[in-house]
Motif scaffolding. Structure first.
Motif, PDB file in Angstrom:
ATOM      1  N   GLY A  25       0.821  -1.215   0.000  1.00 48.29           N
ATOM      2  CA  GLY A  25       0.000   0.000   0.000  1.00 48.29           C
ATOM      3  C   GLY A  25       0.850   1.257   0.000  1.00 48.29           C
ATOM      4  O   GLY A  25       0.568   2.226  -0.701  1.00 48.29           O
ATOM      5  N   ARG A  26       1.919   1.224   0.786  1.00 43.49           N
ATOM      6  CA  ARG A  26       2.828   2.383   0.822  1.00 43.49           C
ATOM      7  C   ARG A  26       3.526   2.582  -0.519  1.00 43.49           C
ATOM      8  O   ARG A  26       3.668   3.720  -0.990  1.00 43.49           O
ATOM      9  N   LEU A  27       3.973   1.500  -1.127  1.00 42.25           N
ATOM     10  CA  LEU A  27       4.680   1.595  -2.410  1.00 42.25           C
ATOM     11  C   LEU A  27       3.776   2.174  -3.494  1.00 42.25           C
ATOM     12  O   LEU A  27       4.159   3.117  -4.198  1.00 42.25           O
ATOM     13  N   LEU A  28       2.589   1.620  -3.635  1.00 43.45           N
ATOM     14  CA  LEU A  28       1.672   2.126  -4.661  1.00 43.45           C
ATOM     15  C   LEU A  28       1.274   3.573  -4.391  1.00 43.45           C
ATOM     16  O   LEU A  28       1.152   4.378  -5.320  1.00 43.45           O
ATOM     17  N   SER A  29       1.081   3.913  -3.123  1.00 43.70           N
ATOM     18  CA  SER A  29       0.741   5.298  -2.780  1.00 43.70           C
ATOM     19  C   SER A  29       1.890   6.237  -3.118  1.00 43.70           C
ATOM     20  O   SER A  29       1.671   7.349  -3.609  1.00 43.70           O
ATOM     21  N   SER A  30       3.111   5.791  -2.876  1.00 39.57           N
ATOM     22  CA  SER A  30       4.277   6.620  -3.210  1.00 39.57           C
ATOM     23  C   SER A  30       4.390   6.813  -4.721  1.00 39.57           C
ATOM     24  O   SER A  30       4.680   7.925  -5.179  1.00 39.57           O
ATOM     25  N   ILE A  31       4.160   5.758  -5.476  1.00 40.47           N
ATOM     26  CA  ILE A  31       4.179   5.882  -6.937  1.00 40.47           C
ATOM     27  C   ILE A  31       3.119   6.877  -7.387  1.00 40.47           C
ATOM     28  O   ILE A  31       3.373   7.735  -8.236  1.00 40.47           O
ATOM     29  N   TRP A  32       1.932   6.798  -6.800  1.00 40.78           N
ATOM     30  CA  TRP A  32       0.847   7.704  -7.158  1.00 40.78           C
ATOM     31  C   TRP A  32       1.220   9.151  -6.832  1.00 40.78           C
ATOM     32  O   TRP A  32       1.033  10.048  -7.653  1.00 40.78           O
ATOM     33  N   ILE A  33       1.764   9.380  -5.646  1.00 38.91           N
ATOM     34  CA  ILE A  33       2.129  10.741  -5.233  1.00 38.91           C
ATOM     35  C   ILE A  33       3.201  11.313  -6.158  1.00 38.91           C
ATOM     36  O   ILE A  33       3.127  12.480  -6.569  1.00 38.91           O
ATOM     37  N   ILE A  34       4.199  10.503  -6.514  1.00 39.19           N
ATOM     38  CA  ILE A  34       5.259  10.978  -7.413  1.00 39.19           C
ATOM     39  C   ILE A  34       4.681  11.320  -8.779  1.00 39.19           C
ATOM     40  O   ILE A  34       4.991  12.364  -9.358  1.00 39.19           O
ATOM     41  N   ARG A  35       3.824  10.461  -9.307  1.00 39.09           N
ATOM     42  CA  ARG A  35       3.244  10.706 -10.639  1.00 39.09           C
ATOM     43  C   ARG A  35       2.344  11.935 -10.648  1.00 39.09           C
ATOM     44  O   ARG A  35       2.346  12.717 -11.594  1.00 39.09           O
ATOM     45  N   VAL A  36       1.560  12.108  -9.597  1.00 40.39           N
ATOM     46  CA  VAL A  36       0.707  13.294  -9.502  1.00 40.39           C
ATOM     47  C   VAL A  36       1.564  14.551  -9.392  1.00 40.39           C
ATOM     48  O   VAL A  36       1.256  15.574 -10.010  1.00 40.39           O
ATOM     49  N   SER A  37       2.644  14.471  -8.650  1.00 41.62           N
ATOM     50  CA  SER A  37       3.547  15.625  -8.526  1.00 41.62           C
ATOM     51  C   SER A  37       4.130  16.000  -9.880  1.00 41.62           C
ATOM     52  O   SER A  37       4.209  17.185 -10.233  1.00 41.62           O
ATOM     53  N   ILE A  38       4.541  14.999 -10.655  1.00 40.13           N
ATOM     54  CA  ILE A  38       5.081  15.270 -11.992  1.00 40.13           C
ATOM     55  C   ILE A  38       4.018  15.905 -12.871  1.00 40.13           C
ATOM     56  O   ILE A  38       4.283  16.861 -13.600  1.00 40.13           O
ATOM     57  N   ALA A  39       2.790  15.387 -12.799  1.00 40.64           N
ATOM     58  CA  ALA A  39       1.698  15.946 -13.601  1.00 40.64           C
ATOM     59  C   ALA A  39       1.421  17.398 -13.217  1.00 40.64           C
ATOM     60  O   ALA A  39       1.166  18.247 -14.088  1.00 40.64           O
ATOM     61  N   LEU A  40       1.475  17.706 -11.940  1.00 39.60           N
ATOM     62  CA  LEU A  40       1.233  19.083 -11.497  1.00 39.60           C
ATOM     63  C   LEU A  40       2.354  20.020 -11.941  1.00 39.60           C
ATOM     64  O   LEU A  40       2.096  21.155 -12.347  1.00 39.60           O
ATOM     65  N   ILE A  41       3.584  19.540 -11.861  1.00 37.20           N
ATOM     66  CA  ILE A  41       4.714  20.370 -12.283  1.00 37.20           C
ATOM     67  C   ILE A  41       4.645  20.659 -13.780  1.00 37.20           C
ATOM     68  O   ILE A  41       4.871  21.777 -14.221  1.00 37.20           O
ATOM     69  N   ARG A  42       4.308  19.645 -14.553  1.00 34.44           N
ATOM     70  CA  ARG A  42       4.224  19.809 -16.005  1.00 34.44           C
ATOM     71  C   ARG A  42       2.955  20.523 -16.456  1.00 34.44           C
ATOM     72  O   ARG A  42       2.857  20.947 -17.601  1.00 34.44           O
ATOM     73  N   GLY A  43       1.968  20.585 -15.598  1.00 36.34           N
ATOM     74  CA  GLY A  43       0.699  21.193 -15.971  1.00 36.34           C
ATOM     75  C   GLY A  43      -0.122  20.305 -16.884  1.00 36.34           C
ATOM     76  O   GLY A  43      -0.871  20.782 -17.724  1.00 36.34           O
ATOM     77  N   GLU A  44       0.030  18.983 -16.732  1.00 37.72           N
ATOM     78  CA  GLU A  44      -0.682  18.037 -17.580  1.00 37.72           C
ATOM     79  C   GLU A  44      -2.176  18.066 -17.284  1.00 37.72           C
ATOM     80  O   GLU A  44      -2.599  18.337 -16.178  1.00 37.72           O
ATOM     81  N   GLN A  45      -2.933  17.775 -18.303  1.00 33.13           N
ATOM     82  CA  GLN A  45      -4.382  17.683 -18.164  1.00 33.13           C
ATOM     83  C   GLN A  45      -4.897  16.786 -19.272  1.00 33.13           C
ATOM     84  O   GLN A  45      -4.309  16.714 -20.348  1.00 33.13           O
ATOM     85  N   ARG A  46      -5.997  16.105 -19.029  1.00 33.73           N
ATOM     86  CA  ARG A  46      -6.580  15.270 -20.074  1.00 33.73           C
ATOM     87  C   ARG A  46      -7.028  16.142 -21.229  1.00 33.73           C
ATOM     88  O   ARG A  46      -7.478  17.255 -21.046  1.00 33.73           O
TER      89      ARG A  46
END
Length: 107
Positions: free
Chosen positions: A75-96
């Motif tokens: 659970g911690r590993l998957l949550s960490s992967i999710w947090i890192i990916r969301v952080s990258i998306a926010l930094i890049r300004g990604e959107q669908r």
């Protein structure tokens, strides 16, 4: 002295194990649902967040069934992967894009 040490050990397990993962699950699931509704993240990221939340919720069974402790690091590993990916998306300004929505249905 020994009962005090056992109590401290039990408290540290609860605080660092199921309690931590349970609150992490709340963060990841609520973030995934909000991102899904706002169409801010790719579907696979939302899926990882929901899976991490489900596994984290199941890991609280470790309080009653010791073999469920295996789910705590997962659970911690998957949550960490999710947090890192969301952080990258926010930094890049990604959107669908609009291509992800066809006839009012998310694809």
């Amino acid at each position: 002295m020994l009962p005090l040490l056992r109590t401290v050990h039990d408290f540290t397990f609860l605080a660092g194990g199921p309690a931590h993962v349970l609150t992490l699950a709340a963060l990841v699931v609520s973030g995934s649902i909000a991102a899904s509704r706002a169409r801010l993240l790719p579907r696979w990221v939302i899926g990882v967040g929901l899976a991490a939340g489900a596994i984290s919720l199941l890991s609280t069974a470790a309080l009653l069934w010791t073999p469920a402790s295996v789910l705590l690091p997962l659970g911690r590993l998957l949550s960490s992967i999710w947090i890192i990916r969301v952080s990258i998306a926010l930094i890049r300004g990604e959107q669908r894009t609009g291509a992800d929505i066809r006839n009012g249905v998310m694809v």
